[in-house]
Design an enzyme around this catalytic site. Structure first.
Site, PDB file in Angstrom:
ATOM      1  N   HIS A 294      30.248  20.795 -10.577  1.00  0.00           N
ATOM      2  CA  HIS A 294      30.662  21.925 -11.407  1.00  0.00           C
ATOM      3  C   HIS A 294      29.595  22.269 -12.452  1.00  0.00           C
ATOM      4  CE1 HIS A 294      35.312  21.741 -10.649  1.00  0.00           C
ATOM      5  NE2 HIS A 294      34.658  22.351  -9.703  1.00  0.00           N
TER       6      HIS A 294
ATOM      7  N   GLU B 112      47.856  16.015 -11.179  1.00  0.00           N
ATOM      8  CA  GLU B 112      46.644  15.221 -11.447  1.00  0.00           C
ATOM      9  C   GLU B 112      46.850  14.224 -12.583  1.00  0.00           C
ATOM     10  OE1 GLU B 112      43.191  17.693 -12.075  1.00  0.00           O
ATOM     11  OE2 GLU B 112      41.878  16.211 -11.161  1.00  0.00           O
TER      12      GLU B 112
ATOM     13  N   HIS C  28      32.530  16.293  -8.015  1.00  0.00           N
ATOM     14  CA  HIS C  28      32.702  17.567  -8.729  1.00  0.00           C
ATOM     15  C   HIS C  28      32.233  17.552 -10.175  1.00  0.00           C
ATOM     16  CE1 HIS C  28      34.910  18.666  -5.189  1.00  0.00           C
ATOM     17  NE2 HIS C  28      35.180  19.868  -5.670  1.00  0.00           N
TER      18      HIS C  28
ATOM     19  N   ARG D 260      45.454  12.238  -7.927  1.00  0.00           N
ATOM     20  CA  ARG D 260      44.791  13.484  -7.534  1.00  0.00           C
ATOM     21  C   ARG D 260      43.332  13.544  -7.977  1.00  0.00           C
ATOM     22  NH1 ARG D 260      47.158  19.600  -7.127  1.00  0.00           N
ATOM     23  NH2 ARG D 260      45.215  20.488  -6.362  1.00  0.00           N
TER      24      ARG D 260
ATOM     25  N   LYS E  54      46.355  24.125  -7.179  1.00  0.00           N
ATOM     26  CA  LYS E  54      45.453  24.228  -8.339  1.00  0.00           C
ATOM     27  C   LYS E  54      44.897  25.642  -8.341  1.00  0.00           C
ATOM     28  CE  LYS E  54      43.024  20.122  -9.966  1.00  0.00           C
ATOM     29  NZ  LYS E  54      41.798  19.311  -9.950  1.00  0.00           N
TER      30      LYS E  54
ATOM     31  N   GLU F 202      33.369  19.712   1.452  1.00  0.00           N
ATOM     32  CA  GLU F 202      34.711  19.225   1.064  1.00  0.00           C
ATOM     33  C   GLU F 202      35.338  18.426   2.216  1.00  0.00           C
ATOM     34  OE1 GLU F 202      35.633  19.505  -2.025  1.00  0.00           O
ATOM     35  OE2 GLU F 202      35.416  21.548  -2.817  1.00  0.00           O
TER      36      GLU F 202
ATOM     37  N   LYS G 175      44.327  16.045   1.916  1.00  0.00           N
ATOM     38  CA  LYS G 175      44.685  16.754   0.682  1.00  0.00           C
ATOM     39  C   LYS G 175      46.208  16.781   0.503  1.00  0.00           C
ATOM     40  CE  LYS G 175      43.716  20.083  -2.635  1.00  0.00           C
ATOM     41  NZ  LYS G 175      42.816  21.006  -3.273  1.00  0.00           N
TER      42      LYS G 175
ATOM     43  N   ARG H 155      55.499  34.584 -15.748  1.00  0.00           N
ATOM     44  CA  ARG H 155      55.512  33.115 -15.829  1.00  0.00           C
ATOM     45  C   ARG H 155      55.693  32.443 -14.467  1.00  0.00           C
ATOM     46  NH1 ARG H 155      58.901  34.098 -20.396  1.00  0.00           N
ATOM     47  NH2 ARG H 155      57.619  34.232 -22.280  1.00  0.00           N
TER      48      ARG H 155
ATOM     49  N   ASN I 245      38.401  15.066  -6.858  1.00  0.00           N
ATOM     50  CA  ASN I 245      37.306  15.569  -7.687  1.00  0.00           C
ATOM     51  C   ASN I 245      36.005  14.811  -7.408  1.00  0.00           C
ATOM     52  OD1 ASN I 245      36.626  16.797 -10.805  1.00  0.00           O
ATOM     53  ND2 ASN I 245      38.230  17.760  -9.602  1.00  0.00           N
TER      54      ASN I 245
ATOM     55  N   HIS J 223      29.869  26.554  -4.004  1.00  0.00           N
ATOM     56  CA  HIS J 223      30.616  25.400  -4.520  1.00  0.00           C
ATOM     57  C   HIS J 223      30.322  24.146  -3.677  1.00  0.00           C
ATOM     58  CE1 HIS J 223      33.918  23.165  -6.326  1.00  0.00           C
ATOM     59  NE2 HIS J 223      34.409  22.924  -5.121  1.00  0.00           N
TER      60      HIS J 223
HETATM   61  N1  NAD Z   1      41.958  25.224  -6.060  1.00  0.00           N
HETATM   62  C1  NAD Z   1      41.342  24.227  -5.459  1.00  0.00           C
HETATM   63  O1  NAD Z   1      41.935  23.150  -5.243  1.00  0.00           O
HETATM   64  C2  NAD Z   1      39.931  24.394  -4.987  1.00  0.00           C
HETATM   65  C3  NAD Z   1      39.374  23.473  -4.097  1.00  0.00           C
HETATM   66  C4  NAD Z   1      38.081  23.661  -3.677  1.00  0.00           C
HETATM   67  C5  NAD Z   1      37.354  24.765  -4.105  1.00  0.00           C
HETATM   68  N2  NAD Z   1      37.930  25.650  -4.944  1.00  0.00           N
HETATM   69  C6  NAD Z   1      37.205  26.852  -5.374  1.00  0.00           C
HETATM   70  O2  NAD Z   1      36.889  27.620  -4.221  1.00  0.00           O
HETATM   71  C7  NAD Z   1      35.755  28.423  -4.478  1.00  0.00           C
HETATM   72  C8  NAD Z   1      34.797  28.348  -3.330  1.00  0.00           C
HETATM   73  O3  NAD Z   1      35.441  28.856  -2.189  1.00  0.00           O
HETATM   74  P1  NAD Z   1      34.636  29.328  -0.897  1.00  0.00           P
HETATM   75  O4  NAD Z   1      33.573  28.369  -0.574  1.00  0.00           O
HETATM   76  O5  NAD Z   1      35.648  29.663   0.117  1.00  0.00           O
HETATM   77  O6  NAD Z   1      33.854  30.593  -1.416  1.00  0.00           O
HETATM   78  P2  NAD Z   1      34.236  32.136  -1.714  1.00  0.00           P
HETATM   79  O7  NAD Z   1      35.659  32.352  -1.919  1.00  0.00           O
HETATM   80  O8  NAD Z   1      33.302  32.525  -2.777  1.00  0.00           O
HETATM   81  O9  NAD Z   1      33.835  32.843  -0.345  1.00  0.00           O
HETATM   82  C9  NAD Z   1      32.523  32.753   0.101  1.00  0.00           C
HETATM   83  C10 NAD Z   1      32.044  34.081   0.693  1.00  0.00           C
HETATM   84  O10 NAD Z   1      32.536  34.211   2.012  1.00  0.00           O
HETATM   85  C11 NAD Z   1      33.102  35.522   2.181  1.00  0.00           C
HETATM   86  N3  NAD Z   1      34.137  35.358   3.194  1.00  0.00           N
HETATM   87  C12 NAD Z   1      35.317  34.719   3.060  1.00  0.00           C
HETATM   88  N4  NAD Z   1      35.941  34.657   4.238  1.00  0.00           N
HETATM   89  C13 NAD Z   1      35.163  35.285   5.128  1.00  0.00           C
HETATM   90  C14 NAD Z   1      35.269  35.525   6.523  1.00  0.00           C
HETATM   91  N5  NAD Z   1      36.303  35.056   7.238  1.00  0.00           N
HETATM   92  N6  NAD Z   1      34.292  36.222   7.125  1.00  0.00           N
HETATM   93  C15 NAD Z   1      33.225  36.650   6.421  1.00  0.00           C
HETATM   94  N7  NAD Z   1      33.040  36.428   5.099  1.00  0.00           N
HETATM   95  C16 NAD Z   1      34.019  35.753   4.472  1.00  0.00           C
HETATM   96  C17 NAD Z   1      33.605  35.874   0.815  1.00  0.00           C
HETATM   97  O11 NAD Z   1      33.764  37.260   0.692  1.00  0.00           O
HETATM   98  C18 NAD Z   1      32.479  35.311  -0.063  1.00  0.00           C
HETATM   99  O12 NAD Z   1      31.402  36.203  -0.139  1.00  0.00           O
HETATM  100  C19 NAD Z   1      35.172  27.932  -5.790  1.00  0.00           C
HETATM  101  O13 NAD Z   1      35.503  28.814  -6.804  1.00  0.00           O
HETATM  102  C20 NAD Z   1      35.849  26.592  -5.984  1.00  0.00           C
HETATM  103  O14 NAD Z   1      35.951  26.253  -7.354  1.00  0.00           O
HETATM  104  C21 NAD Z   1      39.192  25.494  -5.386  1.00  0.00           C
HETATM  105  O1  LIG Z   2      42.563  19.825  -5.690  1.00  0.00           O
HETATM  106  C1  LIG Z   2      41.953  19.134  -6.496  1.00  0.00           C
HETATM  107  O2  LIG Z   2      42.532  18.442  -7.333  1.00  0.00           O
HETATM  108  C2  LIG Z   2      40.483  19.116  -6.494  1.00  0.00           C
HETATM  109  O3  LIG Z   2      39.870  18.534  -7.389  1.00  0.00           O
HETATM  110  C3  LIG Z   2      39.792  19.800  -5.363  1.00  0.00           C
HETATM  111  C4  LIG Z   2      38.393  20.297  -5.674  1.00  0.00           C
HETATM  112  O4  LIG Z   2      37.693  20.349  -4.442  1.00  0.00           O
HETATM  113  C5  LIG Z   2      38.358  21.697  -6.251  1.00  0.00           C
HETATM  114  O5  LIG Z   2      37.040  22.151  -6.336  1.00  0.00           O
HETATM  115  C6  LIG Z   2      39.082  21.920  -7.558  1.00  0.00           C
HETATM  116  O6  LIG Z   2      39.156  23.293  -7.855  1.00  0.00           O
HETATM  117  C7  LIG Z   2      38.424  21.251  -8.734  1.00  0.00           C
HETATM  118  O7  LIG Z   2      39.327  21.258  -9.766  1.00  0.00           O
HETATM  119  P1  LIG Z   2      38.968  21.043 -11.302  1.00  0.00           P
HETATM  120  O8  LIG Z   2      40.262  20.618 -11.864  1.00  0.00           O
HETATM  121  O9  LIG Z   2      37.896  19.993 -11.389  1.00  0.00           O
HETATM  122  O10 LIG Z   2      38.516  22.338 -11.815  1.00  0.00           O
HETATM  123 ZN    ZN Z   3      35.880  21.464  -4.665  1.00  0.00          ZN
END
Ligand code: NAD
Ligand SMILES: O=C(O)C(=O)C[C@@H](O)[C@H](O)[C@H](O)COP(=O)(O)O
Ligand code: ZN
Length: 363
Positions: free
Chosen positions: A255, A240, A251, A244, A146, A188, A230, A124, A248, A267
């Site tokens: 998405h 959110e 998005h 927050r 998130k 982003e 951020k 948890r 989005n 993404h």
């Molecule tokens: N939690 C949040 O608030 C939030 C915000 C924005 C995006 N996201 C999520 O993030 C994801 C996208 O992330 P991303 O664009 O980083 O893509 P990713 O994590 O898919 O990485 C992209 C590619 O780059 C490679 N890679 C990573 N670092 C590297 C490095 N230093 N050198 C060489 N290769 C490298 C990875 O292995 C992968 O193949 C999505 O799933 C999206 O939904 C989450």
């Molecule tokens: O941090 C947040 O809040 C965001 O919405 C950032 C986004 O860039 C990110 O892709 C996030 O994962 C989207 O969240 P979701 O709640 O729409 O799935």
């Molecule tokens: Zn995003």
């Protein structure tokens, strides 16, 4: 800007669970400090592409007396599944991870989303520290707590708000990042520019070629500025409940595109199209001026990001958008701009307005 090549910049994230985002180079030594006291076991979750980095982090932790275990997971979006989360839980069980231990996630946003979700759900909730290695991970995914995985029905549909103990952004990691990954992540950064910090847009417009280079002159400034945007938002509204939602921007459609493309689109690329759509929505709803709306397409194209999508996909995209987390019952909700840096919500727009806005990005 504070900090130079040797001195990291620390961006504080406030709220009930405060922590720092440390941005700089050569930051490995900062990890134990971010993990804090009492941690014995550390699970280092990483994709194969980051094995060398993960091994270096694990060796460093071992040398400092931690019991560190590398946990390799599939690359990119393939990691964000219930099966991979279950695999990680089984490893945590085998290594005997307790509530005083910690998870470290090394990789892009996909890896840190998974690692954070594993940390949020194991016992948890255990401590975790993301070490983002993409620009997208640094400016967005690793900050704000998130965490989550995808399901067959859509993107990030299962997850938890679980703030990290700290975030380590070592800009040196970007030297191995393919340029197209870097550019996708800039979507982003541009988002942060439109919703809150227009100086970001000025930097990109003044030298788009320089801004698009992972070894270019603006990396640190763009990362720090975006992290500040951020941090300000998630520090004020972790769960959110209002503010927050502005993060989005772009998005809702983005998405849906990712899902239709079976997560083979990046993404950031999907969010790029989604932002142009959101700008058109704002314009057609009479809320956004023409110059700011047009600026979206221009800046994103200067960076080489996509700004259009297959027109015939509209019915499927619309259907997929209904399960967006901002929806309330049958009401779709979109983040739009009322002006540069002034985001707001467009509630239950007329379907004809949505179709008209999509026509502007359809090809
Ligand atoms: N939690 C949040 O608030 C939030 C915000 C924005 C995006 N996201 C999520 O993030 C994801 C996208 O992330 P991303 O664009 O980083 O893509 P990713 O994590 O898919 O990485 C992209 C590619 O780059 C490679 N890679 C990573 N670092 C590297 C490095 N230093 N050198 C060489 N290769 C490298 C990875 O292995 C992968 O193949 C999505 O799933 C999206 O939904 C989450
Ligand atoms: O941090 C947040 O809040 C965001 O919405 C950032 C986004 O860039 C990110 O892709 C996030 O994962 C989207 O969240 P979701 O709640 O729409 O799935
Ligand atoms: Zn995003």
């Amino acid at each position: 800007m504070s900090g130079d090549a040797f001195e990291p910049t620390r961006v504080h994230v406030g709220g009930d669970h405060p922590y720092d985002v440390v941005i700089g180079t050569g930051l490995l030594g900062e990890l134990p400090g971010l993990l804090g006291d009492g941690v014995q076991r550390v699970a280092v979750i990483h994709p194969g592409a980051l094995r060398a980095t993960a091994d270096a982090v694990r060796d460093d932790l071992l040398a400092q007396g931690f019991e560190a275990h590398a946990v390799e997971v599939p690359d990119a979006e393939d990691a964000k599944t219930a099966e991979v989360a279950a695999y990680c839980w089984s490893v945590l069980g085998r290594i005997g991870m307790t509530r005083s231990d910690a998870v470290v996630g090394i990789g892009g946003g996909a890896t840190t989303d998974l690692a954070g979700f594993v940390a949020a759900s194991w016992l948890r909730g255990v401590k975790w520290v993301p070490v983002p290695t993409t620009v997208l991970g640094m400016v967005d995914a690793a900050v704000g707590g998130k965490t989550g995985i995808n399901t067959a029905e859509g993107k990030n549909l299962v997850g938890a708000f679980h703030p990290p103990a700290g975030v380590l952004c070592d800009l040196a990691a970007l030297s191995s990042l393919p340029v197209n990954e870097y550019v996708a992540g800039l979507a982003e950064v541009v988002k942060a520019g439109f919703i809150a910090d227009p100086t970001i847009l000025d930097i990109v417009e003044a030298d788009p070629a320089g801004a698009a280079r992972p070894d270019g002159p603006y990396v640190r400034d763009l990362v720090v500025r975006s992290v500040r945007v951020k941090a300000d938002v998630v520090g004020a509204d972790l769960r959110e409940s209002g503010l927050r939602e502005i993060l989005n921007y772009g998005h809702t459609l983005g998405h849906a595109i990712e899902k239709l493309e079976r997560y083979k689109w990046r993404h950031g690329a999907a969010v790029s199209v989604g932002m142009v759509f959101a700008a058109e929505l704002g314009r057609l709803a009479g809320r956004l001026d023409d110059d700011t709306a047009d600026r979206h397409r221009r800046i994103l194209e200067l960076l080489g990001l996509p700004t259009s999508y297959d027109g015939s996909a509209w019915p499927r995209l619309l259907d997929t958008m209904r399960i967006d987390k901002k929806s309330r019952g049958d009401r779709l909700r979109f983040v739009v701009l009322d002006a540069l840096g002034k985001p707001g919500i467009l509630e239950a727009p007329d379907p004809q307005l949505l179709t008209a806005a999509f026509t502007e990005v359809a090809r």
